[in-house]
Design a protein around this motif. Structure first.
Motif, PDB file in Angstrom:
ATOM      1  N   PHE A   7     -16.476 -29.411 -17.043  1.00 28.18           N
ATOM      2  CA  PHE A   7     -16.197 -28.142 -17.746  1.00 28.18           C
ATOM      3  C   PHE A   7     -17.265 -27.311 -17.469  1.00 28.18           C
ATOM      4  CE2 PHE A   7     -16.580 -25.258 -21.652  1.00 28.18           C
ATOM      5  CZ  PHE A   7     -15.706 -24.824 -21.742  1.00 28.18           C
ATOM      6  N   TYR A   8     -18.300 -27.234 -17.211  1.00 27.77           N
ATOM      7  CA  TYR A   8     -19.354 -25.953 -17.514  1.00 27.77           C
ATOM      8  C   TYR A   8     -19.352 -25.855 -15.827  1.00 27.77           C
ATOM      9  CZ  TYR A   8     -21.875 -27.211 -21.295  1.00 27.77           C
ATOM     10  OH  TYR A   8     -22.312 -27.442 -23.039  1.00 27.77           O
ATOM     11  N   GLU A   9     -19.309 -26.475 -14.831  1.00 30.31           N
ATOM     12  CA  GLU A   9     -18.491 -25.745 -13.640  1.00 30.31           C
ATOM     13  C   GLU A   9     -17.306 -24.807 -13.776  1.00 30.31           C
ATOM     14  OE1 GLU A   9     -18.162 -28.908 -10.762  1.00 30.31           O
ATOM     15  OE2 GLU A   9     -20.055 -30.199 -11.602  1.00 30.31           O
ATOM     16  N   ARG A  10     -16.249 -25.465 -14.037  1.00 27.90           N
ATOM     17  CA  ARG A  10     -14.951 -24.531 -14.518  1.00 27.90           C
ATOM     18  C   ARG A  10     -15.593 -22.926 -14.851  1.00 27.90           C
ATOM     19  NH1 ARG A  10     -12.901 -29.546 -15.208  1.00 27.90           N
ATOM     20  NH2 ARG A  10     -12.561 -28.766 -17.917  1.00 27.90           N
ATOM     21  N   ALA A  50     -23.389 -24.017 -11.059  1.00 31.50           N
ATOM     22  CA  ALA A  50     -22.457 -23.858  -9.953  1.00 31.50           C
ATOM     23  C   ALA A  50     -21.883 -25.184  -9.324  1.00 31.50           C
ATOM     24  CB  ALA A  50     -24.289 -23.110  -9.122  1.00 31.50           C
ATOM     25  N   ALA A  51     -21.116 -24.824  -8.639  1.00 27.49           N
ATOM     26  CA  ALA A  51     -20.214 -25.221  -8.002  1.00 27.49           C
ATOM     27  C   ALA A  51     -21.662 -26.217  -7.051  1.00 27.49           C
ATOM     28  CB  ALA A  51     -18.793 -25.257  -7.003  1.00 27.49           C
ATOM     29  N   PRO A  52     -20.953 -27.951  -7.285  1.00 21.78           N
ATOM     30  CA  PRO A  52     -21.608 -28.710  -6.135  1.00 21.78           C
ATOM     31  C   PRO A  52     -21.070 -28.747  -4.731  1.00 21.78           C
ATOM     32  CG  PRO A  52     -20.522 -30.075  -7.819  1.00 21.78           C
ATOM     33  CD  PRO A  52     -20.481 -28.669  -7.800  1.00 21.78           C
ATOM     34  N   ALA A  69     -31.415 -28.143  -7.912  1.00 23.63           N
ATOM     35  CA  ALA A  69     -30.876 -26.570  -9.215  1.00 23.63           C
ATOM     36  C   ALA A  69     -30.047 -27.205 -10.148  1.00 23.63           C
ATOM     37  CB  ALA A  69     -30.221 -25.694  -7.912  1.00 23.63           C
ATOM     38  N   HIS A  70     -29.043 -28.217  -9.260  1.00 19.98           N
ATOM     39  CA  HIS A  70     -27.779 -28.214 -10.807  1.00 19.98           C
ATOM     40  C   HIS A  70     -28.327 -28.981 -12.106  1.00 19.98           C
ATOM     41  CE1 HIS A  70     -25.502 -28.103  -6.897  1.00 19.98           C
ATOM     42  NE2 HIS A  70     -24.293 -27.308  -7.982  1.00 19.98           N
ATOM     43  N   LEU A  71     -29.383 -29.646 -11.817  1.00 17.82           N
ATOM     44  CA  LEU A  71     -30.427 -30.574 -13.034  1.00 17.82           C
ATOM     45  C   LEU A  71     -30.858 -29.449 -13.928  1.00 17.82           C
ATOM     46  CD1 LEU A  71     -31.249 -33.352 -14.065  1.00 17.82           C
ATOM     47  CD2 LEU A  71     -33.422 -32.461 -12.413  1.00 17.82           C
ATOM     48  N   GLU A  72     -31.258 -28.536 -12.712  1.00 17.26           N
ATOM     49  CA  GLU A  72     -32.466 -27.323 -13.889  1.00 17.26           C
ATOM     50  C   GLU A  72     -31.634 -26.473 -14.944  1.00 17.26           C
ATOM     51  OE1 GLU A  72     -34.904 -25.784 -10.546  1.00 17.26           O
ATOM     52  OE2 GLU A  72     -35.626 -27.552 -10.623  1.00 17.26           O
ATOM     53  N   GLY A  73     -30.219 -26.178 -14.041  1.00 13.42           N
ATOM     54  CA  GLY A  73     -28.917 -25.334 -14.332  1.00 13.42           C
ATOM     55  C   GLY A  73     -28.526 -26.175 -15.998  1.00 13.42           C
ATOM     56  N   LEU A  74     -28.091 -27.072 -15.618  1.00 12.98           N
ATOM     57  CA  LEU A  74     -27.838 -28.468 -16.449  1.00 12.98           C
ATOM     58  C   LEU A  74     -28.493 -28.759 -17.395  1.00 12.98           C
ATOM     59  CD1 LEU A  74     -25.256 -29.202 -17.233  1.00 12.98           C
ATOM     60  CD2 LEU A  74     -26.004 -31.368 -16.836  1.00 12.98           C
ATOM     61  N   SER A  75     -30.000 -28.137 -17.734  1.00 11.80           N
ATOM     62  CA  SER A  75     -30.450 -28.819 -18.588  1.00 11.80           C
ATOM     63  C   SER A  75     -30.629 -27.200 -19.715  1.00 11.80           C
ATOM     64  CB  SER A  75     -31.800 -28.790 -17.977  1.00 11.80           C
ATOM     65  OG  SER A  75     -32.539 -30.451 -17.517  1.00 11.80           O
ATOM     66  N   PHE A  76     -31.022 -25.706 -18.372  1.00  9.06           N
ATOM     67  CA  PHE A  76     -31.036 -24.737 -18.779  1.00  9.06           C
ATOM     68  C   PHE A  76     -29.523 -24.972 -20.287  1.00  9.06           C
ATOM     69  CE2 PHE A  76     -29.867 -20.238 -19.434  1.00  9.06           C
ATOM     70  CZ  PHE A  76     -31.300 -19.619 -19.974  1.00  9.06           C
ATOM     71  N   VAL A  77     -28.097 -24.767 -19.351  1.00 10.18           N
ATOM     72  CA  VAL A  77     -27.001 -24.428 -20.678  1.00 10.18           C
ATOM     73  C   VAL A  77     -27.428 -25.709 -21.727  1.00 10.18           C
ATOM     74  CG1 VAL A  77     -24.901 -24.998 -20.070  1.00 10.18           C
ATOM     75  CG2 VAL A  77     -25.830 -23.946 -18.722  1.00 10.18           C
TER      76      VAL A  77
END
Length: 140
Positions: free
Chosen positions: A19-22, A27-29, A42-50
């Protein structure tokens, strides 16, 4: 890492990650040759931020704005301050609402101070009355 690994590392459900990707919050992987998503640091850090922003009950639209600000750090932070000030006001409004709810429940709890037969329970009586649109002390 695969989406399940990212989910395990962050405690965020796989469906929520998609859902967060959509929604543009993550960011799309890249895709591996077999079609699997390939997530990185970067996805791990971004998702942790969200996830942290959601723990602060920041709405998704505001998280998107924060991510946009983070992508252009040379911007003035006045907009970020305003965003957080607005969130503080939402929290204060919710606290006020929760205080009113606490008061209603306390009054309701006061309707039944000792154990007795269910048909005599003041709490149930008030809840039934309120469900039928009758006056209820729990709104006073």
């Amino acid at each position: 890492m695969k989406i399940g690994d990212l989910s395990n590392a962050t405690g965020v459900d796989v469906g929520t990650i998609r859902f967060y990707e959509r929604a543009g919050l993550l960011a799309a992987p890249a895709r591996q040759p077999n079609g699997y998503r390939a997530y990185g640091q970067a996805h791990l850090e971004g998702l942790s931020f969200v996830r942290h922003c959601r723990a602060l009950d920041i709405p998704l639209s505001d998280i998107k704005r924060l991510l946009d600000f983070a992508a252009t750090p040379q911007q003035d932070c006045a907009d970020i301050n305003q965003l957080v000030d607005e969130q503080i006001e939402r929290v204060r409004a919710r606290l006020k609402s929760l205080k009113a709810l606490e008061k209603q429940l306390t009054v309701l709890r006061g309707r039944c101070s000792q154990p007795h037969a269910t048909q005599e329970c003041g709490i149930l009586s008030e809840l039934v009355s309120a469900a039928h649109g009758e006056a209820c002390v729990c709104h006073s």
